[in-house]
Design an enzyme around this catalytic site. Structure first.
Site, short mmCIF file in Angstrom:
data_model
loop_
_atom_site.label_atom_id
_atom_site.label_comp_id
_atom_site.label_asym_id
_atom_site.label_seq_id
_atom_site.Cartn_x
_atom_site.Cartn_y
_atom_site.Cartn_z
N ALA A 228 29.48 26.66 108.48
CA ALA A 228 28.94 25.32 108.61
C ALA A 228 28.60 24.87 107.19
CB ALA A 228 27.71 25.34 109.49
N GLY B 107 29.98 29.71 110.72
CA GLY B 107 30.65 28.80 111.64
C GLY B 107 32.16 28.95 111.63
N GLU C 1 32.84 31.74 113.87
CA GLU C 1 32.49 31.29 115.22
C GLU C 1 33.56 30.36 115.77
OE1 GLU C 1 28.64 30.14 113.56
OE2 GLU C 1 27.70 31.22 115.20
N GLU D 251 24.75 34.37 107.98
CA GLU D 251 23.65 33.40 108.06
C GLU D 251 22.31 34.00 107.65
OE1 GLU D 251 26.03 33.78 110.35
OE2 GLU D 251 26.65 31.83 111.12
N1 CAA Z 1 28.98 25.04 102.95
C1 CAA Z 1 29.13 24.17 101.95
N2 CAA Z 1 29.87 24.42 100.84
C2 CAA Z 1 30.46 25.63 100.75
C3 CAA Z 1 30.35 26.60 101.76
C4 CAA Z 1 29.57 26.27 102.92
N3 CAA Z 1 29.43 27.11 103.95
N4 CAA Z 1 31.04 27.70 101.39
C5 CAA Z 1 31.57 27.42 100.20
N5 CAA Z 1 31.23 26.17 99.81
C6 CAA Z 1 31.62 25.48 98.57
C7 CAA Z 1 30.85 26.04 97.38
O1 CAA Z 1 29.55 25.47 97.33
C8 CAA Z 1 31.74 25.63 96.25
O2 CAA Z 1 31.52 24.27 95.99
P1 CAA Z 1 31.27 23.77 94.44
O3 CAA Z 1 32.57 24.11 93.76
O4 CAA Z 1 31.03 22.31 94.61
O5 CAA Z 1 30.12 24.56 93.95
C9 CAA Z 1 33.14 25.76 96.85
O6 CAA Z 1 32.96 25.73 98.25
C10 CAA Z 1 33.82 27.05 96.47
O7 CAA Z 1 32.96 28.12 96.84
P2 CAA Z 1 32.53 29.29 95.81
O8 CAA Z 1 32.55 28.80 94.43
O9 CAA Z 1 31.24 29.85 96.33
O10 CAA Z 1 33.74 30.30 96.04
P3 CAA Z 1 33.71 31.89 95.82
O11 CAA Z 1 35.13 32.33 95.92
O12 CAA Z 1 32.93 32.24 94.61
O13 CAA Z 1 32.88 32.47 97.08
C11 CAA Z 1 32.31 32.65 99.43
C12 CAA Z 1 33.39 32.36 98.37
C13 CAA Z 1 31.87 34.11 99.35
C14 CAA Z 1 32.89 32.34 100.80
C15 CAA Z 1 31.09 31.75 99.15
O14 CAA Z 1 31.51 30.40 99.01
C16 CAA Z 1 30.03 31.76 100.23
O15 CAA Z 1 29.27 32.71 100.32
N6 CAA Z 1 29.96 30.68 101.05
C17 CAA Z 1 28.95 30.54 102.06
C18 CAA Z 1 29.22 31.44 103.24
C19 CAA Z 1 28.12 31.27 104.27
O16 CAA Z 1 26.97 31.55 104.04
N7 CAA Z 1 28.50 30.79 105.48
C20 CAA Z 1 27.58 30.61 106.56
C21 CAA Z 1 27.06 29.20 106.56
S1 CAA Z 1 25.74 28.96 107.74
C22 CAA Z 1 26.53 28.73 109.23
O17 CAA Z 1 27.72 28.77 109.32
C23 CAA Z 1 25.60 28.48 110.41
C24 CAA Z 1 26.25 28.62 111.74
O18 CAA Z 1 26.27 29.64 112.36
C25 CAA Z 1 26.84 27.48 112.39
#
Ligand code: CAA
Length: 258
Positions: free
Chosen positions: A66, A109, A112, A132
């Site tokens: 998400a 998400g 999911e 999460e």
């Molecule tokens: N939401 C918003 N933006 C996101 C995102 C997310 N879930 N995941 C990645 N992005 C964005 C980053 O912020 C980044 O944007 P900027 O260039 O503007 O900074 C871009 O995508 C590229 O990401 P990274 O630079 O972080 O890429 P990476 O290769 O270094 O890392 C990754 C990849 C490990 C997937 C890392 O992006 C990450 O940890 N993302 C978040 C994963 C996460 O926590 N997901 C769960 C979200 S909560 C949820 O989903 C709740 C639910 O159950 C419904």
């Protein structure tokens, strides 16, 4: 082909291919993606010419969760009031079959959403996770329930509590995914399976999906009864008559969809 803001949609004969398309955010699922998915799945379910669907992302990410930036300002009242993730129930309620073709990250998400599919085909680059907890929250779109049903308590609990990722090979061993294929062949393989499903009798495809899903909602006795009722019902279709006649006559069936 229809255009959506965050989704690319193509039709390949009777198969719809949807690609999540927010490359700058690793396909993070914001409310625009949700609106587009709802519209695209409603269009698919309503279009009689379309018999199977493949949902995929990019090479790097199916979806990284998400949208954290969108969720950041939202407290309890906003989340509860809007019922923020409820729209995804429309995707999981699709009556016709669909496959998730996952390469790269399927996190939060994203994992999911993939688990809402009838089944997942994974590229060898796929990584699944419910991270999460690292954000101080927990899954909100079904992860604690669907992941646990797929892989069992031990791995689901470990993944949710540590936020660790599960690679494709382990995901296949743990029955989270139906099959792992080399990344370069992911789409080709998913589309080939979708074409095979699309070539089946459409009512039978819906019924098969409905029966397997019923196994997650009922006890065994009721599940068996549900199956038998639907089986008996299919025996009243033209396609049952055609399917069995074609077998006896050693020819390909011509489905009526009735
Ligand atoms: N939401 C918003 N933006 C996101 C995102 C997310 N879930 N995941 C990645 N992005 C964005 C980053 O912020 C980044 O944007 P900027 O260039 O503007 O900074 C871009 O995508 C590229 O990401 P990274 O630079 O972080 O890429 P990476 O290769 O270094 O890392 C990754 C990849 C490990 C997937 C890392 O992006 C990450 O940890 N993302 C978040 C994963 C996460 O926590 N997901 C769960 C979200 S909560 C949820 O989903 C709740 C639910 O159950 C419904």
């Amino acid at each position: 082909d229809v255009t959506y803001e965050t989704l690319l949609a193509e039709t390949h004969g009777a198969v719809t291919l949807l690609r999540l398309n927010r490359p700058n955010a690793l396909n993070a699922l914001n409310s625009q993606v949700l609106r587009d998915l709802i519209a695209a799945f409603a269009a698919y379910d309503a279009d009689e010419s379309q018999r199977c669907l493949v949902l995929t992302g990019s090479e790097k990410a199916f979806a990284a969760g998400a949208d954290i930036k969108e969720m950041q300002p939202k407290g309890f009242s906003a989340m509860y009031g809007e019922n923020f993730f409820a729209g995804f129930e429309r995707v999981s309620a699709a009556r016709k079959p669909w496959i998730a073709a996952v390469a790269g990250f399927a996190l939060g998400g994203g994992c999911e959403l993939a688990m809402m599919a009838d089944y997942i085909i994974a590229a060898d680059t796929a990584q699944f996770g419910q991270p999460e907890i690292k954000l101080g929250i927990a899954p909100g779109m079904g992860g604690s329930q669907r992941l646990t049903r797929a892989v069992g308590k031990a791995k689901a609990m470990q993944m949710c509590l540590t936020g660790r990722m599960m690679k494709a090979e382990e995901a296949e061993r743990a029955s989270l995914v139906a099959q792992v294929v080399p990344a370069a062949r992911l789409l080709e393989e998913a589309l080939a399976q979708a074409q095979a499903i699309a070539a089946m009798a459409p009512l039978a495809a819906m019924a098969n999906k409905e029966m397997v899903n019923a196994a997650f909602e009922t006890g065994l006795a009721h599940g068996l009864l549900f199956e038998r009722r639907l089986f008996n019902g299919l025996c009243a279709t033209q396609d049952k008559v055609e399917g069995m006649a074609a077998f006896a006559e050693k020819r390909a069936p011509q489905w009526h969809g009735a």
